[in-house]
Scaffold this motif. Sequence first.
Motif, PDB file in Angstrom:
ATOM      1  N   SER A   1       0.830  -1.290  -0.077  1.00  0.00           N
ATOM      2  CA  SER A   1      -0.109  -0.012  -0.117  1.00  0.00           C
ATOM      3  C   SER A   1       0.792   1.139  -0.008  1.00  0.00           C
ATOM      4  O   SER A   1       0.717   2.080  -0.673  1.00  0.00           O
ATOM      5  N   ALA A   2       1.986   1.221   0.868  1.00  0.00           N
ATOM      6  CA  ALA A   2       2.711   2.387   0.813  1.00  0.00           C
ATOM      7  C   ALA A   2       3.456   2.771  -0.507  1.00  0.00           C
ATOM      8  O   ALA A   2       3.832   3.856  -0.619  1.00  0.00           O
ATOM      9  N   MET A   3       3.832   1.627  -1.134  1.00  0.00           N
ATOM     10  CA  MET A   3       4.686   1.905  -2.477  1.00  0.00           C
ATOM     11  C   MET A   3       3.755   1.592  -3.546  1.00  0.00           C
ATOM     12  O   MET A   3       4.375   1.418  -4.585  1.00  0.00           O
TER      13      MET A   3
ATOM     14  N   SER B   1       2.297   3.830  -5.428  1.00  0.00           N
ATOM     15  CA  SER B   1       2.368   4.581  -6.679  1.00  0.00           C
ATOM     16  C   SER B   1       3.627   4.369  -7.336  1.00  0.00           C
ATOM     17  O   SER B   1       3.633   4.574  -8.345  1.00  0.00           O
ATOM     18  N   TRP B   2       4.627   3.770  -7.042  1.00  0.00           N
ATOM     19  CA  TRP B   2       5.793   3.304  -7.370  1.00  0.00           C
ATOM     20  C   TRP B   2       5.462   2.219  -8.211  1.00  0.00           C
ATOM     21  O   TRP B   2       5.805   2.239  -9.413  1.00  0.00           O
ATOM     22  N   CYS B   3       4.782   1.237  -7.803  1.00  0.00           N
ATOM     23  CA  CYS B   3       4.225   0.053  -8.458  1.00  0.00           C
ATOM     24  C   CYS B   3       3.332   0.687  -9.820  1.00  0.00           C
ATOM     25  O   CYS B   3       3.439  -0.043 -11.015  1.00  0.00           O
ATOM     26  N   LYS B   4       2.543   1.374  -9.722  1.00  0.00           N
ATOM     27  CA  LYS B   4       1.718   1.993 -10.669  1.00  0.00           C
ATOM     28  C   LYS B   4       2.231   2.703 -11.741  1.00  0.00           C
ATOM     29  O   LYS B   4       2.302   2.347 -13.079  1.00  0.00           O
ATOM     30  N   ASP B   5       3.304   3.609 -11.329  1.00  0.00           N
ATOM     31  CA  ASP B   5       3.915   4.602 -12.146  1.00  0.00           C
ATOM     32  C   ASP B   5       5.496   4.200 -12.859  1.00  0.00           C
ATOM     33  O   ASP B   5       5.602   4.840 -14.012  1.00  0.00           O
TER      34      ASP B   5
ATOM     35  N   TYR C   1      12.495  -2.312   2.856  1.00  0.00           N
ATOM     36  CA  TYR C   1      12.067  -2.608   1.643  1.00  0.00           C
ATOM     37  C   TYR C   1      12.472  -1.009   0.981  1.00  0.00           C
ATOM     38  O   TYR C   1      12.575  -0.190   1.358  1.00  0.00           O
ATOM     39  N   THR C   2      12.694  -1.459  -0.455  1.00  0.00           N
ATOM     40  CA  THR C   2      12.887  -0.313  -1.386  1.00  0.00           C
ATOM     41  C   THR C   2      12.173  -0.691  -2.609  1.00  0.00           C
ATOM     42  O   THR C   2      11.770  -1.819  -2.882  1.00  0.00           O
ATOM     43  N   TYR C   3      12.148   0.180  -3.644  1.00  0.00           N
ATOM     44  CA  TYR C   3      11.627   0.034  -4.989  1.00  0.00           C
ATOM     45  C   TYR C   3      12.843  -0.412  -5.780  1.00  0.00           C
ATOM     46  O   TYR C   3      13.864   0.933  -5.923  1.00  0.00           O
TER      47      TYR C   3
ATOM     48  N   ASN D   1       2.625  -2.994  12.163  1.00  0.00           N
ATOM     49  CA  ASN D   1       2.267  -2.877  10.566  1.00  0.00           C
ATOM     50  C   ASN D   1       2.241  -1.532  10.282  1.00  0.00           C
ATOM     51  O   ASN D   1       1.559  -1.348   8.878  1.00  0.00           O
ATOM     52  N   THR D   2       2.800  -0.526  10.922  1.00  0.00           N
ATOM     53  CA  THR D   2       2.960   0.699  10.368  1.00  0.00           C
ATOM     54  C   THR D   2       4.009   0.767   9.684  1.00  0.00           C
ATOM     55  O   THR D   2       5.020  -0.014   9.754  1.00  0.00           O
ATOM     56  N   VAL D   3       4.106   1.714   8.809  1.00  0.00           N
ATOM     57  CA  VAL D   3       5.394   1.683   7.769  1.00  0.00           C
ATOM     58  C   VAL D   3       6.151   3.246   8.062  1.00  0.00           C
ATOM     59  O   VAL D   3       5.251   4.246   8.017  1.00  0.00           O
TER      60      VAL D   3
END
Length: 86
Positions: free
Chosen positions: A11-13, A15-19, A36-38, A59-61
């Motif tokens: 969920s936090a990432m 926008s990276w996965c979409k764009d 984790y990183t993208y 489970n917070t980021v």
Amino acid sequence: MYMSIPKPIQSAMASWCKDYTGHIEYLGEYQGKNAYTYDFENDGIEIGFPVVYLLNSDNTVDVIGGFEGLEICNSFVEDVDEVGVE
């Protein structure tokens, strides 16, 4: 080894996965939190400091960028030979 990516990280990432073309990469454990990183598949797109996502036990980021994000990424680098300049 395959590791599933936790939903809070996805969920936090999102926008990276979409764009961008690439994937979420698990770095390892950092100070008791999973990091984790993208990973961009196009090497030319990474400009600036890396952004690291730390998954807390509740489970917070935490999103870490700048020099601190770079420092976290560097903590996972092993056996790097120093290159001398002559």
